[in-house]
Motif scaffolding. Structure first.
Motif, PDB file in Angstrom:
ATOM      1  N   THR A 227     -62.951 -17.589  43.236  1.00  0.00           N
ATOM      2  CA  THR A 227     -61.622 -17.029  43.515  1.00  0.00           C
ATOM      3  C   THR A 227     -61.056 -17.566  44.822  1.00  0.00           C
ATOM      4  OG1 THR A 227     -62.977 -15.158  44.121  1.00  0.00           O
ATOM      5  CG2 THR A 227     -61.450 -14.812  42.317  1.00  0.00           C
TER       6      THR A 227
ATOM      7  N   ALA B 139     -57.817 -19.084  44.662  1.00  0.00           N
ATOM      8  CA  ALA B 139     -56.609 -18.256  44.595  1.00  0.00           C
ATOM      9  C   ALA B 139     -56.346 -17.546  45.918  1.00  0.00           C
ATOM     10  CB  ALA B 139     -56.758 -17.220  43.484  1.00  0.00           C
TER      11      ALA B 139
ATOM     12  N   VAL C 101     -61.148 -15.875  35.943  1.00  0.00           N
ATOM     13  CA  VAL C 101     -59.973 -15.430  35.181  1.00  0.00           C
ATOM     14  C   VAL C 101     -60.438 -14.915  33.820  1.00  0.00           C
ATOM     15  CG1 VAL C 101     -58.347 -16.988  36.342  1.00  0.00           C
ATOM     16  CG2 VAL C 101     -59.483 -17.748  34.250  1.00  0.00           C
ATOM     17  N   THR C 102     -59.642 -14.039  33.234  1.00  0.00           N
ATOM     18  CA  THR C 102     -60.014 -13.456  31.949  1.00  0.00           C
ATOM     19  C   THR C 102     -60.278 -14.577  30.936  1.00  0.00           C
ATOM     20  OG1 THR C 102     -58.430 -11.754  32.512  1.00  0.00           O
ATOM     21  CG2 THR C 102     -59.325 -11.678  30.288  1.00  0.00           C
TER      22      THR C 102
ATOM     23  N   GLY D 290     -56.836  -8.691  35.213  1.00  0.00           N
ATOM     24  CA  GLY D 290     -56.608 -10.122  35.420  1.00  0.00           C
ATOM     25  C   GLY D 290     -57.897 -10.864  35.716  1.00  0.00           C
TER      26      GLY D 290
ATOM     27  N   ILE E 124     -59.719 -12.483  40.007  1.00  0.00           N
ATOM     28  CA  ILE E 124     -58.560 -12.831  40.840  1.00  0.00           C
ATOM     29  C   ILE E 124     -57.750 -11.577  41.188  1.00  0.00           C
ATOM     30  CG2 ILE E 124     -58.290 -15.256  40.154  1.00  0.00           C
ATOM     31  CD1 ILE E 124     -56.170 -14.277  38.120  1.00  0.00           C
TER      32      ILE E 124
ATOM     33  N   LEU F 189     -50.656 -12.012  40.573  1.00  0.00           N
ATOM     34  CA  LEU F 189     -51.744 -12.384  39.655  1.00  0.00           C
ATOM     35  C   LEU F 189     -51.472 -13.704  38.952  1.00  0.00           C
ATOM     36  CD1 LEU F 189     -53.122  -9.329  37.656  1.00  0.00           C
ATOM     37  CD2 LEU F 189     -54.316 -10.850  39.230  1.00  0.00           C
TER      38      LEU F 189
ATOM     39  N   ARG G   5     -52.072 -16.554  41.258  1.00  0.00           N
ATOM     40  CA  ARG G   5     -53.518 -16.707  41.488  1.00  0.00           C
ATOM     41  C   ARG G   5     -54.174 -17.444  40.316  1.00  0.00           C
ATOM     42  NH1 ARG G   5     -55.089 -10.593  43.600  1.00  0.00           N
ATOM     43  NH2 ARG G   5     -53.293 -10.359  44.962  1.00  0.00           N
ATOM     44  N   ARG G   6     -53.744 -17.046  39.109  1.00  0.00           N
ATOM     45  CA  ARG G   6     -54.320 -17.673  37.913  1.00  0.00           C
ATOM     46  C   ARG G   6     -54.000 -19.170  37.897  1.00  0.00           C
ATOM     47  NH1 ARG G   6     -56.305 -15.944  32.887  1.00  0.00           N
ATOM     48  NH2 ARG G   6     -55.925 -17.503  31.286  1.00  0.00           N
TER      49      ARG G   6
ATOM     50  N   LEU H 110     -56.665 -22.275  37.823  1.00  0.00           N
ATOM     51  CA  LEU H 110     -56.683 -23.265  36.738  1.00  0.00           C
ATOM     52  C   LEU H 110     -56.464 -24.676  37.286  1.00  0.00           C
ATOM     53  CD1 LEU H 110     -54.931 -21.234  33.892  1.00  0.00           C
ATOM     54  CD2 LEU H 110     -57.371 -21.558  34.346  1.00  0.00           C
TER      55      LEU H 110
END
Ligand code: SF4
Ligand code: SF4
Ligand code: SF4
Length: 588
Positions: free
Chosen positions: A89, A92, A249-250, A299, A302, A313, A316-317, A321
Motif C-alpha cells: 500500500t 498509494a 486492492v480487492t 476497498g 488501501i 480510494l 489509491r487504487r 495498479l
C-alpha cells in the motif's frame, strides 16, 4: 536480538479527557467491542478485531492507536540487521516523488534491509493456489487479512475450518527476511492496525518484532528531520513480482494467485468491507463451493485506517495498479520471486487457526424486558429503534445493558423524556407565575402559581393575554421592539406588585412571561420609607430645637456678661471713693 521485552499494552485506547460520550464509536464498531462506563468509551480487547474504524470515526480524536516507533528505534539502536518490510500500500500512501525516496528515508533511519512485503504475498499466493489444487472443491476463505481472521475466530467460529491454513504476507515475508537475508529483527510498516495484533499472536512469536503504521512512520521522519526533498532516489533492496503488488486492492490476491480464470463461473468471490464479509460467510456456511478473498477494510488494504494520505480510494487504487504495471514493465520482475522457490520450506508458511468465540452471557427474556421497562420501552410502540444509543434496536441495546456493555442513560429519547419531565416539574412547582403565549399572544400554558396570582384557571387557555394583564411588554417582544422586557408592575385589579420578565423563544414561536410576586417586599419597603421619613422629620425638629436653645443660651450669656461688667465697674467706683489716704505718699 528480536526477543520481545515489552510489556503488553492495549493497541487501541481511549483518551478519557477527550471522550465526550457521544456513542459514535459504539455506533460504528462493527462488532460492538466498546463498552460505555462512567461516561467513557472503553475498547474491550477480547471483542476487538482491530479494524480501526472507531479511531477513524471518533469526532473528538479520543481514540488512539499505540505508537510503536520507540520500540522500532530501540531495535535499531541495538545494532544488527534490522529489516523494514513495507506493505504494498506504500504505492498509494506516498506520492511518486516520496515513493522514489522512501528506501533512502528508511536507510537514513537506520534500517539495513528495505524490502517489499509483497514478496511474502507472492509466496502466499503460490501456496494458496497449491492448497486449493490439492484439496479440490470446497469453501475457502483467504487468511491474508488479520482482521478477517480475528473476526472469523471470534464471531464466526463455525467457519474457522474454511480459513486457508497459510500465513499472511507479513508473516511470510518476515520468515523470508530472517531465512534468506539473515535479518536479526523485522519491522513491518503499513496502513493496518490489526497487524499489530497479528504480530503479537503467540504462534508468531519472534517473527515480526514491531509493527508501525504509515502515520507513525511519517511522524518519525518529521521528528528525525528527514525530508523527502533532501533525499536521493533509490530502490528497495528487494522488490516484488508485479502480480503480488496487487494484494492490497480487492481481488488482488486472487489475481496474484492466478485464480481469476474461474471468475465467470462464480466460484471466486473477492470482497471488502465488513458487510460483504458477513454475507460471504453466510455463503460459506451454506456449503457453497467457492474461494472467498475477503479484506476487512472497504476497498481493501488501501482503505486501511492508518494510510496517512488524503487521496480518495479511487486514486489509491489507481496508484497501486500503476505500481503493478511498473513492475510488469521490468522484465526481470514480471512474475518471478527473488528467491529460488525450491529452497522454501512450505511448512514455514503453514499455520493453524482456532475458534475462540466471544463469550456471550446468556440473556433471559425477563432481563431484557426489565431493561426495556427501565427506559420506558416495554411497549413495542415505544421502541423507536432510532440507533441514537449506538445500537441498531432498542432490544439490542437492552441486551447490551444486561451484559454490562451499555448503560440505560445511553437512550437519547429516554433522556429527553426525563429532561422534559424534570422541566415540567420545575415549572409546576415554581413559586413564580409562568405564562407561555403563542405568536398571536394567546395563552398556551400557565402554571399553578400564575393561576393563583391572576385568580384564574386553565379556562383562560387560548384567550389573549390582554384578558388578564397589560399586553404591552408581550407585544414589544413579539414585534421585535425588544428581545426582553423587565419591569415592576402594580396590578391594581389583583392587589399585587410584580417584577415581570418577558422574553421570546423564536425557534418555538413562543413568548414567555415570568411574574415574581414582590407585593410583600414592596409594602415592607414602603412602610420602611414612611418610618424613615418620620424619623427624619423628628431629627430635624430636634435639631431646630437645639439650635434655638443654643441661640437663647448665647444671647443670655451675652446679656449676663454685659450686666456683670457693669456691676464690677460700679463696685470699683465705690471702692475708690471709700478708700483711706495713701500712707506711703504721706511719709514723703
Ligand atoms: S466516538 Fe467514542 S471515544 Fe470518541 S468521543 Fe464519542 S464516545 Fe468518546
Ligand atoms: S478497532 Fe474496530 S473492532 Fe475494535 S473497537 Fe474499534 S471499531 Fe470496534
Ligand atoms: S429508542 Fe433508545 S434504546 Fe431504542 S434505539 Fe433509540 S436510543 Fe437506542
Amino acid at each position: 536480538m528480536g526477543q520481545r521485552t515489552r510489556e503488553h499494552s492495549p493497541i487501541i485506547y481511549t483518551n478519557r479527557a477527550a471522550c465526550r460520550d457521544c456513542y459514535r464509536c459504539v455506533r460504528v464498531c462493527p462488532v460492538k467491542a466498546i463498552r460505555m462506563r462512567d461516561g467513557q468509551a472503553q475498547v474491550i480487547e477480547e471483542r476487538c478485531v482491530y479494524c480501526g474504524t472507531c479511531v477513524r470515526e471518533c469526532p473528538q480524536k479520543a481514540k488512539h492507536v499505540r505508537d510503536d516507533t520507540a520500540w522500532a528505534e530501540e531495535l535499531l539502536a541495538r545494532g544488527g540487521k534490522v529489516a523494514a518490510s513495507v506493505a504494498p500500500t506504500y504505492a498509494a500512501a506516498f506520492v511518486p516523488h516520496e515513493r522514489a525516496r522512501l528506501a533512502s528515508a528508511l536507510r537514513r533511519l537506520g534500517f539495513s534491509i528495505i524490502a517489499e512485503t509483497a514478496v511474502g504475498a507472492a509466496v502466499v499466493a503460490k501456496l494458496t493456489k497449491l492448497f486449493i489444487q490439492e484439496r479440490g472443491e470446497g469453501a475457502y476463505i483467504s487468511s491474508a487479512c488479520p482482521a478477517v481472521v480475528r473476526y472469523v475466530e471470534r464471531y464466526a467460529p463455525q467457519s474457522v475450518p474454511n480459513l486457508m491454513p497459510v500465513v499472511s504476507p507479513m508473516i511470510a515475508h518476515a520468515h523470508l527476511l530472517r531465512e534468506q537475508h539473515k535479518a536479526d529483527a523485522v519491522v513491518f510498516i503499513g496502513p493496518c492496525i490489526a497487524k499489530k495484533f497479528e504480530a503479537e499472536r503467540r504462534e508468531y512469536e519472534n517473527v515480526v518484532d514491531c509493527v508501525i503504521t504509515f502515520e507513525e512512520l511519517r511522524a518519525w521522519l518529521d521528528r528525525a528531520g528527514i525530508s523527502f526533498n533532501s533525499l536521493e532516489e533509490s530502490r528497495f533492496d528487494e522488490e516484488a513480482p508485479a502480480p503480488a503488488r496487487a494484494f492490497p486492492v480487492t481481488g488482488g490476491q486472487l489475481y496474484a494467485a492466478d485464480v481469476p480464470a474461474e471468475f465467470l463461473d462464480g466460484t471466486v468471490c473477492a470482497i471488502s468491507g465488513v458487510e460483504d464479509l458477513r454475507e460471504s460467510l453466510t455463503l460459506v456456511e451454506s456449503g457453497a463451493h467457492l474461494v472467498v478473498e475477503p479484506l476487512y477494510c472497504s476497498g481493501g488494504c488501501i482503505g486501511g485506517p492508518a494510510m496517512a494520505t488524503d487521496a480518495n480510494l479511487f486514486e489509491r487504487r489507481i496508484r497501486v495498479l500503476e505500481h503493478v504495471r511498473s513492475a510488469a514493465r521490468d522484465n526481470n520482475r514480471k512474475a518471478a520471486l527473488p528467491y529460488d522457490a525450491e529452497t522454501l520450506r512450505v511448512e514455514t508458511f503453514r499455520t493453524k487457526f482456532s475458534a475462540a468465540p466471544v463469550e456471550t452471557t446468556p440473556v433471559s427474556e425477563d432481563a431484557i424486558r426489565r431493561a426495556l421497562a427501565k427506559i420506558g420501552k416495554l411497549d413495542p410502540r415505544d421502541q423507536l429503534n432510532c440507533g441514537a444509543c449506538g445500537y441498531n434496536s432498542c432490544r439490542d441495546k437492552a441486551i447490551a445493558v444486561v451484559r454490562g456493555l451499555a448503560q440505560p442513560e445511553m437512550c437519547m429519547p429516554y433522556m429527553r423524556f426525563l429532561a422534559e419531565r424534570r422541566t415540567d416539574r420545575i415549572i409546576e412547582t415554581s413559586p413564580n407565575g409562568i405564562v407561555i403565549l403563542d405568536r398571536d399572544l394567546r395563552i398556551l400554558a400557565i402554571n399553578p402559581a400564575f393561576q393563583k396570582m391572576f385568580l384564574c384557571s386553565e379556562a383562560v387557555l387560548g384567550r389573549p393575554i390582554s384578558y388578564l394583564t397589560d399586553a404591552k411588554p408581550f407585544e414589544d417582544v413579539a414585534s421585535g421592539v425588544s428581545p426582553r422586557v423587565e419591569r415592576t408592575t402594580r396590578e391594581i385589579a389583583y392587589g399585587r406588585v410584580f417584577h415581570q420578565i418577558v422574553y421570546g423563544m423564536p425557534e418555538d414561536g413562543q413568548i414567555v412571561g415570568i411574574f415574581v410576586d414582590i407585593t410583600e417586599s414592596t409594602l415592607t419597603r414602603e412602610k420602611l420609607t414612611v418610618l424613615h421619613e418620620q424619623a427624619l422629620a423628628r431629627s430635624r425638629e430636634l435639631l431646630d430645637h437645639q439650635i434655638r436653645m443654643a441661640q437663647d443660651i448665647t444671647r443670655l450669656l451675652a446679656e449676663n456678661t454685659a450686666r456683670g461688667e457693669e456691676l464690677v465697674k460700679n463696685l470699683i467706683d465705690i471702692a475708690v471713693v471709700e478708700a483711706p489716704s495713701n500712707p506711703s505718699s504721706s511719709r514723703e
